[in-house]
Design a protein around this motif. Structure first.
Motif, short mmCIF file in Angstrom:
data_model
loop_
_atom_site.label_atom_id
_atom_site.label_comp_id
_atom_site.label_asym_id
_atom_site.label_seq_id
_atom_site.Cartn_x
_atom_site.Cartn_y
_atom_site.Cartn_z
N SER A 298 1.02 -0.96 -0.21
CA SER A 298 -0.28 0.16 -0.13
C SER A 298 0.59 1.02 -0.19
CB SER A 298 -0.97 -0.07 1.34
OG SER A 298 -1.86 1.17 1.01
N LEU A 299 0.62 2.18 -0.21
CA LEU A 299 1.07 3.40 -0.29
C LEU A 299 0.57 5.00 0.21
CD1 LEU A 299 3.08 3.79 -2.35
CD2 LEU A 299 1.61 5.36 -4.33
N ASP A 300 1.18 5.05 1.07
CA ASP A 300 0.74 6.13 2.30
C ASP A 300 1.93 7.65 1.18
OD1 ASP A 300 0.05 7.45 4.00
OD2 ASP A 300 1.92 6.93 5.33
N PHE A 301 0.50 8.43 1.64
CA PHE A 301 0.88 9.28 0.76
C PHE A 301 0.83 10.54 2.70
CE2 PHE A 301 -1.70 8.83 -3.09
CZ PHE A 301 -0.58 8.90 -4.47
N VAL A 302 2.04 10.78 2.92
CA VAL A 302 2.71 11.47 4.18
C VAL A 302 1.79 12.59 4.01
CG1 VAL A 302 4.32 12.29 5.62
CG2 VAL A 302 4.89 10.29 4.20
N GLY A 303 1.76 12.46 5.36
CA GLY A 303 0.83 14.22 5.80
C GLY A 303 -0.06 14.54 4.95
N ILE A 329 5.28 8.17 0.68
CA ILE A 329 5.69 8.49 -0.50
C ILE A 329 5.45 10.36 0.29
CG2 ILE A 329 4.83 9.94 -2.77
CD1 ILE A 329 4.54 7.52 -3.57
N GLU A 330 6.78 11.02 0.60
CA GLU A 330 6.32 12.20 0.71
C GLU A 330 6.42 13.44 -1.13
OE1 GLU A 330 8.65 12.90 4.35
OE2 GLU A 330 8.81 11.32 4.87
N PRO A 331 6.32 14.73 -0.89
CA PRO A 331 6.18 15.36 -1.12
C PRO A 331 7.38 15.43 -1.80
CG PRO A 331 5.11 16.86 0.56
CD PRO A 331 6.01 15.45 0.99
N PRO A 348 1.99 10.64 -25.11
CA PRO A 348 1.67 11.69 -23.32
C PRO A 348 0.69 11.67 -22.84
CG PRO A 348 1.45 13.08 -24.98
CD PRO A 348 2.03 12.31 -26.06
N ILE A 349 0.99 10.98 -21.43
CA ILE A 349 -0.08 10.72 -20.46
C ILE A 349 -1.09 11.17 -20.25
CG2 ILE A 349 -1.26 8.55 -18.63
CD1 ILE A 349 1.78 6.89 -20.21
N GLY A 350 -1.98 11.31 -20.14
CA GLY A 350 -2.14 12.52 -19.30
C GLY A 350 -3.30 12.36 -17.78
N ASP A 351 -2.62 11.43 -17.25
CA ASP A 351 -3.98 11.78 -16.10
C ASP A 351 -2.31 11.55 -14.72
OD1 ASP A 351 -4.44 10.15 -13.60
OD2 ASP A 351 -5.16 8.57 -14.42
N ASP A 352 -2.63 12.55 -13.00
CA ASP A 352 -1.47 13.46 -12.38
C ASP A 352 -1.10 11.73 -11.71
OD1 ASP A 352 -3.96 12.78 -11.22
OD2 ASP A 352 -2.99 14.85 -10.20
N SER A 353 -2.07 10.58 -12.27
CA SER A 353 -1.90 9.48 -10.71
C SER A 353 -0.30 8.25 -11.91
CB SER A 353 -2.89 8.65 -10.87
OG SER A 353 -3.10 8.06 -12.06
N VAL A 354 0.09 8.80 -12.55
CA VAL A 354 0.77 8.03 -13.32
C VAL A 354 1.93 8.51 -12.44
CG1 VAL A 354 2.13 10.35 -15.28
CG2 VAL A 354 2.01 7.90 -15.66
N ILE A 355 1.93 9.11 -11.77
CA ILE A 355 3.47 9.72 -10.77
C ILE A 355 3.40 9.10 -10.07
CG2 ILE A 355 4.79 11.69 -9.11
CD1 ILE A 355 3.68 12.99 -10.87
N LYS A 558 1.13 20.64 -2.64
CA LYS A 558 2.86 20.46 -1.78
C LYS A 558 3.11 19.05 -3.00
CE LYS A 558 1.41 18.22 2.37
NZ LYS A 558 1.57 18.34 3.76
N TYR A 559 2.87 17.89 -3.71
CA TYR A 559 3.07 17.24 -4.28
C TYR A 559 3.68 17.21 -5.56
CZ TYR A 559 2.91 14.17 -0.21
OH TYR A 559 3.08 13.29 1.08
N TYR A 560 3.20 18.79 -5.84
CA TYR A 560 3.64 18.70 -7.16
C TYR A 560 4.79 19.65 -7.72
CZ TYR A 560 -1.09 17.22 -9.36
OH TYR A 560 -2.44 17.09 -9.77
N GLN A 561 5.37 19.81 -8.27
CA GLN A 561 6.82 19.89 -8.74
C GLN A 561 6.91 21.42 -8.91
OE1 GLN A 561 8.38 18.50 -12.18
NE2 GLN A 561 10.37 19.10 -12.57
#
Length: 582
Positions: A298-303, A329-331, A348-355, A558-561
């Motif tokens: 499982s993936l945990d987006f911290v904070g 995963i942290e920012p 191109p793949i236009g879905d931010d969940s690709v990250i 905060k998770y975006y570049q």
């Protein structure tokens, strides 16, 4: 005909490359195959003649011995086969073929394709097989190339036919095709389509005269005349069966269990991607009922409010399942990832969940080679909240309900959809795409030669069938959004890390059952996946109806570049992709 084979250290998916060219450049062909190393780091094998090359890079899943290397060649050397993916019911088909006299040299599921084609021909073979696959068959006796992907578009194939140059290319990845045919030109209509849909819809690709194989379609190309014959071997039925609620409950449990039994077959480490949502939770629950103790990841987006760690822990406790890995995963983990992976996108793949999907597979690679994912459950069991908007007969009371329950979290998608009067503009907005009116207004410079009468919603219109209200949109999502964006993203992000992701909901019996069942309860409960939620409640006592659907996209700014999630993600991907590729 010559053959080469190389086996390096055992790491363990597959990439297929075929070139027929009167001026065959063997070094280019080999380079194209090598560009798919990540799809098959176990090794490679290739077959070549004076004017053709068929190569396969291997990620070993079933029969990891040397006998499992592809391409497979028939005993009379008239047929050569290379397969990317898995045939789930291969043991059953193998038994039938052995009764017909077929002699197998390996335990590989892919060898079944060779013997099935030789004994039964392509049409009868396709009636029987179930799985996720991209298959290339070189029929030397008839002088043709035959290729196809699975019914639902889980696995990709790209192809180019150039009769003027006597050339045919088929590849698992567009980058390998581009390496061999280096003079490709970006298609302006594909850029327009991408901005509307967030993906380039099949059968188009991002390049002129390069195409994607369509789900459930077989393509045959005569290598003398270069005539192309295409036909669908599977199409979704609109037939409906009246099934009572109790029968639905027992049936879905059995179908998921049967699918799981087929899809957990692997000779390498296998795990389950557990998001905390309904779909992946159902699959892990079913695995436990089969007395399996798989590693859950499982993936945990911290904070972040989107972190589902607490619920994942609670769910596993209810299942008495202790084999759980939480990957954080942290920012800072997402910084610069977009630029890194866009460079590797064939288109191109236009879905931010690709990250996060990429990061999940990257982190999981040290633990597993095969992963089970819950993709497809929303489309099959009415899981998207947008179906509440698309359902016929939307009343003022229903809109008030939506406003109360969704205005805080979904205001930018659900309520703003009503800005658009035209049905397809509204539908596009609900799917996260960009309505054509906005594309024309803001990005005309990207497609200066687009004809004024171009139909921006051709892909939706081609696949939309009006018959049963909200299920019309479920079928449309299944035929367009699911293969075009979701499976494309998952294949890209997992294969880049040499991980095979299987999708048990894409079992043929589950798909056909989901779209044929009809009862008044399921008709009312748009967006709730009632059958699956009730299954989980019976098994765990947890009420998933009280949980908000969170999705798998990046959680916030905060998770975006660049720290700004308000930018249109798929536009950023396109601009970066064009910079790297044009």
């Amino acid at each position: 005909m010559s053959q080469t084979r190389f086996k390096d250290k055992v790491i363990f998916m597959c990439g297929v490359f075929f070139a027929y060219d009167k001026n065959l450049d063997i070094e280019k062909a080999k380079k194209s195959l090598d560009l798919m190393y990540h799809r098959g780091p176990d090794g490679y094998r290739s077959i070549q003649g004076s004017n053709y090359f068929l190569g396969h890079r291997r990620l070993s899943i079933i029969d990891t011995s040397d006998r499992g290397f592809q391409p497979f060649v028939s005993e009379d050397e008239k047929t050569e086969v290379a397969v990317n993916g898995e045939i789930y019911n291969y043991k059953e088909i193998r038994g039938e073929l052995e009764e017909c006299g077929a002699k197998f040299s390996s335990q590989s599921d892919s060898e079944v394709i060779l013997h099935a084609y030789c004994h039964w021909g392509v049409d009868r073979m396709l009636e029987k097989i179930d799985g996720m696959y991209g298959v290339v068959i070189h029929d030397r006796e008839s002088g043709k190339i035959v290729f196809f992907i699975d019914r639902y578009g889980v696995k990709p194939l790209f192809y180019q036919v150039d009769g003027a140059c006597s050339k045919v290319i088929v590849s698992s990845e567009i980058a390998s095709l581009k390496n061999y045919s280096s003079d490709l030109v970006v298609d302006e209509t594909a850029i327009f389509d991408y901005l509307v849909y967030r993906y380039v819809p099949y059968p188009k690709s991002i390049y002129v005269n390069v195409f994607k194989a369509s789900p459930g379609q077989v393509v045959e190309i005569n290598l003398s005349t270069f005539d192309v014959n295409k036909r669908f071997y599977w199409e979704m039925s609109n037939e409906k069966a009246s099934i009572n609620v109790d029968e639905n409950k027992s049936t879905i449990e059995r179908l998921i269990r049967d699918s799981m039994e087929l899809q957990v077959v692997s000779d390498v480490p296998l795990g389950f991607y557990l998001s905390g949502g309904v779909d992946s939770s159902c699959l892990l629950c079913s695995a436990r009922e089969l007395n399996l103790d798989p590693r859950a990841i499982s993936l945990d987006f911290v904070g972040s409010e989107k972190s589902e760690r607490d619920f994942v822990d609670e769910f596993c406790d209810k299942l008495d399942h202790n084999n759980l890995d939480i990957m954080t995963i942290e920012p800072q983990d997402t910084n610069h990832v977009l630029g890194e992976i866009v460079k590797k996108m064939g288109e191109p793949i236009g879905d931010d969940s690709v990250i996060p999907t990429y990061l999940l597979n990257k982190k999981a690679k040290d633990k597993v080679t095969v992963a089970i994912g819950g993709d497809g459950g929303d489309e099959l069991f009415c899981g998207y909240s947008r179906y509440k908007i698309l359902a016929p007969g939307v009343t003022a009371g229903k809109l008030l309900f939506l406003a109360k329950h969704y205005i805080k979290h979904f205001r930018s998608k659900f309520l703003c959809a009503f800005r658009y009067d035209e049905r397809w503009e509204r539908y596009t907005h609900l799917l996260g795409g960009m309505p054509a009116s906005k594309v024309y207004r803001d990005y005309r410079n990207l497609f200066p030669n687009l004809e004024s009468n171009y139909d921006p919603y051709w892909h939706y219109k081609r696949h939309y069938e009006k018959s049963d209200g909200v299920k019309d949109y479920m079928r449309l999502d299944f035929k367009t959004f699911l293969p075009g964006l979701i499976f494309c993203k998952v294949d890209f992000a997992s294969m880049l890390n040499s991980v095979e992701v299987r999708v048990p909901f894409m079992d043929r019996t589950i798909v056909e059952y989901a779209f044929s069942r009809y009862d008044e309860k399921s008709k009312r409960d748009y967006g709730t996946k009632t059958l699956l939620v009730e299954y989980l409640y019976r098994k765990t006592g947890l009420d998933f109806t009280k949980r908000k659907k969170r999705g798998f996209g990046l959680p916030g700014p905060k998770y975006y570049q660049d720290g700004n999630s308000e930018n249109v993600f798929h536009v950023r991907v396109l601009k970066d992709w064009l910079e790297y590729n044009v």
